[in-house]
Design an enzyme around this catalytic site. Structure first.
Site: not given
Length: 432
Positions: A42, A100, A200
């Site tokens: 960033r 995930k 998950k």
């Protein structure tokens, strides 16, 4: 093999360190030099311990560079990672990700882009950190039939529940301790309310059952309502409480009488017997148990989070992707041929541990038992503690559906027997 790393947090920092410190080993393992081309961050005005010329704030330009063959995404979240990964795959570049949340909702879109462009999409690090469970499901068990995947896949909640079990402290106290030690985020909602584990579970179910599953398909409960009394109750029956992610085949009979197979994917706190392997998984560790027709029961255990453990899984994927690029191969893609329907939670059979406050009067126990029997909820054991108006009744059931148990609890609350259901915990890891 040119590598771009997107993100330089805990995991990204460890990935960059391994790439720089173990370049000779990586070259030997891949068959060609693995060169870090750039790192997307960033801000570039912060000392990050890497050469400034590697840093850039333009992630899209870095992904598009001709000298980048593999993109490692460790930013997290949905956007911009989704757009960046799609851009990489559409350019024929392999992608390694630990994301995930993104995979739980967009695996199909990403996998289709990888297939169209003959690129690799690897995500071992997205589930259970350093524990190798994605690749065994995709490759090692590709010739077997997986029936069940269950485990502890969130270190924060496991730390909290383990500490509650060991100390007798309540949830809020142990959450504060987890935050102090760095196990819990400033906003712990994703962990303690089960969203992380649900993402998950969606990934694991997709791999195990060759069916596209998203986070929205996962029934989810967190641990914020688990009390010290629940842990004490568990201890009294030689159990503990764990937040479990469970993915399993459910075989039953359809309305027309024909046999059917569906899958159930769920996340919730449950009683686990002390002699079950998952009961011994404490602290911030994770474990996943896989049950298959021919392989039997397999257990994968280790550190489920953290910069270095997760980077280990990322680097394993990176080496595989680099080898494939160098030798002209490809890893396995998405497999959704089975397309099994998702069983509603109400149809899912589970055992239950029901705590009630009851008046110790003649006929109450018989009335309570009758309410269970009316809904075909078979009782395994009954235990009463205390006497008088505040007696405690504990009922453990055999397998029953969620819908039947919910109807029973509602009926008990409205009954004439003065019953107050204080807690309902599911019981997993036992045989009927």
């Amino acid at each position: 093999m040119g590598v771009a790393v997107l993100g330089l947090g805990n995991v990204g920092t460890e990935v960059v360190r391994v790439l720089r410190e173990h370049a000779a080993d990586l070259r030997a393992r891949v068959g060609a030099p693995v060169v870090l081309r750039g790192i997307a961050v960033r801000r570039t005005d912060v000392d990050r311990g890497v050469p400034e010329d590697l840093l850039t704030t333009d992630a899209h330009a870095l992904v598009a560079r001709d000298d980048v063959d593999i993109v490692v995404e460790v930013i997290g979240g949905i956007e911009p990672p989704r757009s960046l990964i799609l851009a990489a795959l559409n350019a024929g570049k392999s992608v390694v990700t630990a994301n995930k949340a993104l995979l739980a909702d967009y695996t199909g879109e990403l996998a289709e882009a990888a297939e169209r462009n003959r690129a690799d999409l690897y995500f071992e690090a997205a589930v259970a950190g350093a524990i190798p469970v994605v690749r065994p499901l995709m490759q090692s068990l590709a010739g077997d039939r997986v029936n069940r995947v269950a485990g502890i896949v969130n270190g924060t909640t496991n730390f909290i529940l383990s500490a509650m079990d060991e100390t007798g402290a309540d949830y809020s106290e142990m959450l504060a301790e987890a935050t102090r030690l760095g196990y819990a985020e400033a906003d712990p909602t994703a962990d303690v309310e089960g969203y992380d584990a649900a993402a998950k579970a969606a990934i694991l179910a997709s791999l195990a059952f060759h069916t596209r599953v998203t986070a929205a398909d996962v029934y989810r409960e967190g641990i914020s309502k688990v009390t010290a009394e629940d842990l004490a109750t568990a201890a009294a029956v030689n159990c503990t409480v764990k937040l479990l992610a469970i993915c399993e085949r459910v075989e039953d009979v359809a309305d027309d009488g024909s046999p059917r197979e569906r899958i159930s994917i769920r996340v919730y706190p449950a009683l686990v017997p002390r002699d079950h392997p998952l009961a011994a998984v404490n602290g911030a560790f994770n474990a996943v148990v896989v049950e298959a027709d021919n392989a039997g029961r397999l257990m994968f255990y280790g550190q489920g989070a953290g910069g270095a453990p997760t980077a280990s899984a990322v680097m394993g994927d990176l080496v595989m992707a680099a080898r494939n690029k160098y030798y002209g191969g490809r890893g396995p893609g998405e497999s959704t041929y089975a397309s099994l329907p998702i069983a509603p939670m109400g149809d899912t059979p589970t055992r239950y541990h029901v705590n009630m406050q009851v008046p110790d009067r003649p006929g109450v126990l018989a009335g309570v038992a009758a309410e269970f029997a009316k809904r075909d909820v078979s009782i395994s054991t009954v235990r009463q503690e205390g006497a008088g108006e505040g007696a405690r009744l504990v009922v453990v059931t055999h397998l029953a559906t969620e819908a039947a148990l919910a109807e029973t609890v509602a009926a008990l609350a409205d009954s004439e027997y003065g019953v107050s259901v204080t807690s309902v915990l599911r019981l997993e890891g036992t045989k009927e």
